[in-house]
Write a protein that holds these residues in place. Structure first.
Motif, PDB file in Angstrom:
ATOM      1  N   SER A   1       0.837  -1.208   0.000  1.00  0.00           N
ATOM      2  CA  SER A   1       0.000   0.000   0.000  1.00  0.00           C
ATOM      3  C   SER A   1       0.867   1.251   0.000  1.00  0.00           C
ATOM      4  N   SER A   2       1.997   1.178   0.685  1.00  0.00           N
ATOM      5  CA  SER A   2       2.919   2.322   0.679  1.00  0.00           C
ATOM      6  C   SER A   2       3.395   2.590  -0.743  1.00  0.00           C
ATOM      7  N   LEU A   3       3.634   1.517  -1.493  1.00  0.00           N
ATOM      8  CA  LEU A   3       4.108   1.683  -2.871  1.00  0.00           C
ATOM      9  C   LEU A   3       3.022   2.303  -3.758  1.00  0.00           C
ATOM     10  N   LEU A   4       1.791   1.844  -3.575  1.00  0.00           N
ATOM     11  CA  LEU A   4       0.689   2.446  -4.342  1.00  0.00           C
ATOM     12  C   LEU A   4       0.615   3.940  -4.057  1.00  0.00           C
ATOM     13  N   ASN A   5       0.718   4.297  -2.807  1.00  0.00           N
ATOM     14  CA  ASN A   5       0.655   5.711  -2.439  1.00  0.00           C
ATOM     15  C   ASN A   5       1.816   6.494  -3.039  1.00  0.00           C
ATOM     16  N   LEU A   6       2.992   5.871  -3.037  1.00  0.00           N
ATOM     17  CA  LEU A   6       4.170   6.554  -3.595  1.00  0.00           C
ATOM     18  C   LEU A   6       3.953   6.806  -5.092  1.00  0.00           C
ATOM     19  N   LEU A   7       3.561   5.770  -5.825  1.00  0.00           N
ATOM     20  CA  LEU A   7       3.419   5.896  -7.283  1.00  0.00           C
ATOM     21  C   LEU A   7       2.287   6.839  -7.664  1.00  0.00           C
ATOM     22  N   SER A   8       1.228   6.829  -6.868  1.00  0.00           N
ATOM     23  CA  SER A   8       0.082   7.675  -7.224  1.00  0.00           C
ATOM     24  C   SER A   8       0.146   9.024  -6.507  1.00  0.00           C
ATOM     25  N   ARG A   9       1.225   9.261  -5.786  1.00  0.00           N
ATOM     26  CA  ARG A   9       1.406  10.519  -5.040  1.00  0.00           C
ATOM     27  C   ARG A   9       0.152  10.877  -4.262  1.00  0.00           C
ATOM     28  N   SER A  10      -0.340   9.895  -3.506  1.00  0.00           N
ATOM     29  CA  SER A  10      -1.573  10.148  -2.759  1.00  0.00           C
ATOM     30  C   SER A  10      -1.559   9.334  -1.470  1.00  0.00           C
ATOM     31  N   ASP A  11      -2.613   9.500  -0.713  1.00  0.00           N
ATOM     32  CA  ASP A  11      -2.800   8.647   0.462  1.00  0.00           C
ATOM     33  C   ASP A  11      -3.964   7.714   0.220  1.00  0.00           C
ATOM     34  N   ARG A  12      -4.069   7.283  -1.009  1.00  0.00           N
ATOM     35  CA  ARG A  12      -5.199   6.469  -1.447  1.00  0.00           C
ATOM     36  C   ARG A  12      -5.401   5.249  -0.542  1.00  0.00           C
ATOM     37  N   ALA A  13      -4.337   4.521  -0.243  1.00  0.00           N
ATOM     38  CA  ALA A  13      -4.479   3.272   0.514  1.00  0.00           C
ATOM     39  C   ALA A  13      -4.078   3.475   1.962  1.00  0.00           C
ATOM     40  N   ILE A  14      -4.738   2.754   2.842  1.00  0.00           N
ATOM     41  CA  ILE A  14      -4.409   2.834   4.270  1.00  0.00           C
ATOM     42  C   ILE A  14      -3.130   2.045   4.532  1.00  0.00           C
ATOM     43  N   VAL A  15      -2.208   2.678   5.257  1.00  0.00           N
ATOM     44  CA  VAL A  15      -0.939   2.039   5.619  1.00  0.00           C
ATOM     45  C   VAL A  15      -0.845   1.969   7.137  1.00  0.00           C
ATOM     46  N   THR A  16      -0.614   0.779   7.682  1.00  0.00           N
ATOM     47  CA  THR A  16      -0.302   0.668   9.117  1.00  0.00           C
ATOM     48  C   THR A  16       0.796  -0.369   9.286  1.00  0.00           C
ATOM     49  N   ASP A  17       1.325  -0.452  10.489  1.00  0.00           N
ATOM     50  CA  ASP A  17       2.342  -1.470  10.720  1.00  0.00           C
ATOM     51  C   ASP A  17       1.717  -2.815  11.073  1.00  0.00           C
ATOM     52  N   LEU A  18       0.396  -2.923  10.984  1.00  0.00           N
ATOM     53  CA  LEU A  18      -0.270  -4.193  11.273  1.00  0.00           C
ATOM     54  C   LEU A  18      -0.369  -5.029   9.993  1.00  0.00           C
ATOM     55  N   PRO A  19       0.130  -6.246  10.011  1.00  0.00           N
ATOM     56  CA  PRO A  19      -0.038  -7.110   8.837  1.00  0.00           C
ATOM     57  C   PRO A  19      -1.530  -7.376   8.619  1.00  0.00           C
ATOM     58  N   GLY A  20      -1.962  -7.394   7.374  1.00  0.00           N
ATOM     59  CA  GLY A  20      -3.373  -7.644   7.088  1.00  0.00           C
ATOM     60  C   GLY A  20      -4.201  -6.369   7.074  1.00  0.00           C
ATOM     61  N   THR A  21      -3.558  -5.248   6.808  1.00  0.00           N
ATOM     62  CA  THR A  21      -4.287  -3.968   6.785  1.00  0.00           C
ATOM     63  C   THR A  21      -5.227  -3.894   5.581  1.00  0.00           C
ATOM     64  N   THR A  22      -4.690  -4.202   4.411  1.00  0.00           N
ATOM     65  CA  THR A  22      -5.515  -4.091   3.203  1.00  0.00           C
ATOM     66  C   THR A  22      -6.356  -5.351   3.070  1.00  0.00           C
ATOM     67  N   ARG A  23      -7.674  -5.164   2.959  1.00  0.00           N
ATOM     68  CA  ARG A  23      -8.584  -6.308   2.888  1.00  0.00           C
ATOM     69  C   ARG A  23      -9.210  -6.451   1.515  1.00  0.00           C
ATOM     70  N   ASP A  24      -9.149  -5.380   0.744  1.00  0.00           N
ATOM     71  CA  ASP A  24      -9.860  -5.380  -0.526  1.00  0.00           C
ATOM     72  C   ASP A  24      -8.921  -4.810  -1.574  1.00  0.00           C
ATOM     73  N   LEU A  25      -9.291  -4.929  -2.851  1.00  0.00           N
ATOM     74  CA  LEU A  25      -8.453  -4.332  -3.883  1.00  0.00           C
ATOM     75  C   LEU A  25      -8.589  -2.819  -3.807  1.00  0.00           C
ATOM     76  N   VAL A  26      -7.474  -2.133  -3.882  1.00  0.00           N
ATOM     77  CA  VAL A  26      -7.498  -0.668  -3.935  1.00  0.00           C
ATOM     78  C   VAL A  26      -6.942  -0.266  -5.291  1.00  0.00           C
ATOM     79  N   GLU A  27      -7.749   0.508  -6.028  1.00  0.00           N
ATOM     80  CA  GLU A  27      -7.372   0.843  -7.402  1.00  0.00           C
ATOM     81  C   GLU A  27      -6.956   2.287  -7.495  1.00  0.00           C
TER      82      GLU A  27
END
Ligand SMILES: Nc1nc2c(ncn2[C@@H]2O[C@H](COP(=O)(O)OP(=O)(O)OP(=O)(O)O)[C@@H](O)[C@H]2O)c(=O)[nH]1
Ligand SMILES: [Mg+2]
Length: 449
Positions: free
Chosen positions: A234-260
């Protein structure tokens, strides 16, 4: 498609977007309908190619529905070569939909997708390659794609394909004349004919190859980011899209769904998919997310397999790598390079830090290269898929013709496939195209175009 007067909203339809919306009316009743709904104060002259200011009024209730501008373009000086009336209303959905309803109530019918362009084509305003170029211009997702569409609109494709078709027609005429009147005519140099057919075939194949390279700019790329939980997808998606589109936490299993996320990298439109980190889990929601991750990989054009440098390459990463279908290009990317001195860690092809952005440019380059980007630089024109299929079919027909030439069969054996090639090229330019094909082509356009 039938005749009559058609109407549609010609501008983008999204709530709260755009300050102006245009209702476009085309056909024999367009002027009458415009007049019946529009009040122009003062003595503004009702003339073609002049803008009138006034109000759209509901003739039944007398209610003013919108303040608007009216533009009348009498036949044949319009896009469709029919009489066209445009009502420039306020933006948003409500006003323009009401105005459209009034126009329909006054006798127009709703336009089918692409019907304005189809009329323009049928009335000789533009050839089929130009009509298709307009649709591509409207839907272009990157500047390069728009440039290529513009080249088509300027007639670049019509010129190339039309020229090749003419050359084939010249040869066909010579051959057919010999079929009927061999003894009355000077002898035909079969070798020269075959050479010309071959030259056209080479050009067609080149056009098909160019079209395939240009496809990337049209369709864009679907890139899936795959990896175990917490590796930094998710950090990479945010970096490439220059946004905070995806939620990033230090907890494994943060992203549950596809984020486009939609972005354009070096002119290439891209759909980036962040996926749920893959691991064994009892959590039902997470399991469903993981299923979606796996499906995303199947349908991706490129997969970025991300792993965590601080943990090294693990067996679980290897399992993921093995799960990527052989035909899907992929890049193995080591993340969190800011934490660990960049080691030469197989099978990583690249080292990045999604946190600091280190390695970003290399990643973008490698990503685009992995799917063949770079080849389309310098393209002048690019056939779309329909046109590619037809050009390839024409090249194949020419191959069959050349076969007949090689076997020194009588002229009429050459002409059969040559005629098929001419027909295929005519289907690109629209000179030889059935109504059913036209309907199919134009139905892919947007409504109001
Ligand atoms: N130091 C460092 N930390 C990073 C980097 N990339 C991500 N992180 C951290 O790693 C943690 C997980 O990041 P995410 O982007 O949520 O990871 P993910 O792969 O999407 O995780 P899931 O959604 O759980 O699968 C967060 O605390 C990030 O701040 C990096 O390059 N360097
Ligand atoms: Mg995530």
């Amino acid at each position: 498609m039938s005749s009559g007067t058609i109407a549609a909203v010609a501008t983008a339809v999204a709530a709260g977007e755009g300050s102006v919306s245009i209702v476009r009316i085309s056909g024999p009743d367009a002027e009458r309908i415009g007049q019946s709904l529009f009040d122009a104060p003062g003595d503004q002259p009702w003339e073609s190619h002049r803008v009138l200011y006034g109000h759209v009024r509901d003739p039944a209730s007398g209610e003013r529905v919108d303040e608007a501008l009216l533009l009348l373009m009498r036949a044949p000086r319009s896009f469709t070569r029919e009489t066209v009336v445009e009502l420039h209303c306020h933006g948003g959905l409500i006003c323009v939909q009401r105005v459209l309803e009034l126009v329909l109530a006054a006798g127009a019918r709703r336009a089918l997708p692409g019907e304005f362009s189809q009329r323009a084509f049928l009335n000789g305003r533009l050839d089929l390659t130009r009509a298709e170029a307009i649709s591509e211009l409207v839907t272009a997702r990157s500047r390069r794609a728009a440039q290529l569409a513009m080249a088509g609109l300027d007639g670049g494709l019509q010129h190339r394909i039309g020229g090749l078709r003419e050359r084939l027609l010249d040869q066909l005429a010579e051959l057919e004349a010999r079929v009927d009147f061999e003894e009355d005519l000077p002898p035909l140099d079969g070798l020269a004919v075959a050479e010309e057919l071959q030259r056209v075939q080479v050009e067609l194949r080149q056009l098909v190859a160019d079209g395939q390279r240009g496809q990337l700019l049209r369709d864009g790329l679907k890139v899936a980011i795959l990896g175990r939980p917490n590796v930094g997808k998710s950090s990479l998606l945010n970096l490439l899209s220059r946004s905070d589109r995806a939620i990033v936490t230090d907890l494994p299993g943060t992203t549950r769904d596809l984020v486009e996320s939609e972005l354009v990298l070096q002119g290439v439109p891209l759909t980036l998919l962040d996926t749920a980190g893959i691991r064994d889990t009892e959590d039902r929601v997470e399991q469903l997310g993981i299923e979606r991750s796996r499906a995303a990989v199947q349908s991706a054009d490129v997969v970025l397999l991300l792993f965590d440098l601080t943990q090294g390459w693990t067996d679980a990463d290897q399992v993921l790598l093995d799960s990527i279908p052989a035909e899907v290009p992929h890049l193995v990317v080591a993340n969190k390079a800011d934490q660990v001195a960049a080691a030469d860690l197989a099978p990583a092809q690249l080292c990045i830090s999604a946190l600091t952005g280190a390695g970003h440019d290399h990643l973008v380059e490698a990503l685009l290269r992995s799917c063949g980007h770079g080849g389309e630089q310098g393209l002048q024109v690019a056939l779309n898929r329909r046109q590619q299929d037809l050009a390839a079919a024409a090249a194949a027909s020419l191959g069959a013709s050349l076969e007949a030439a090689q076997q020194q069969l009588p002229w009429d054996f050459w002409t059969i496939d040559l005629r098929a090639a001419v027909r295929a090229l005519g289907e690109i330019t629209g000179e030889e195209v059935s109504e059913a094909v036209l309907d199919r082509v134009f139905s892919r356009f947007c409504i109001g175009k």
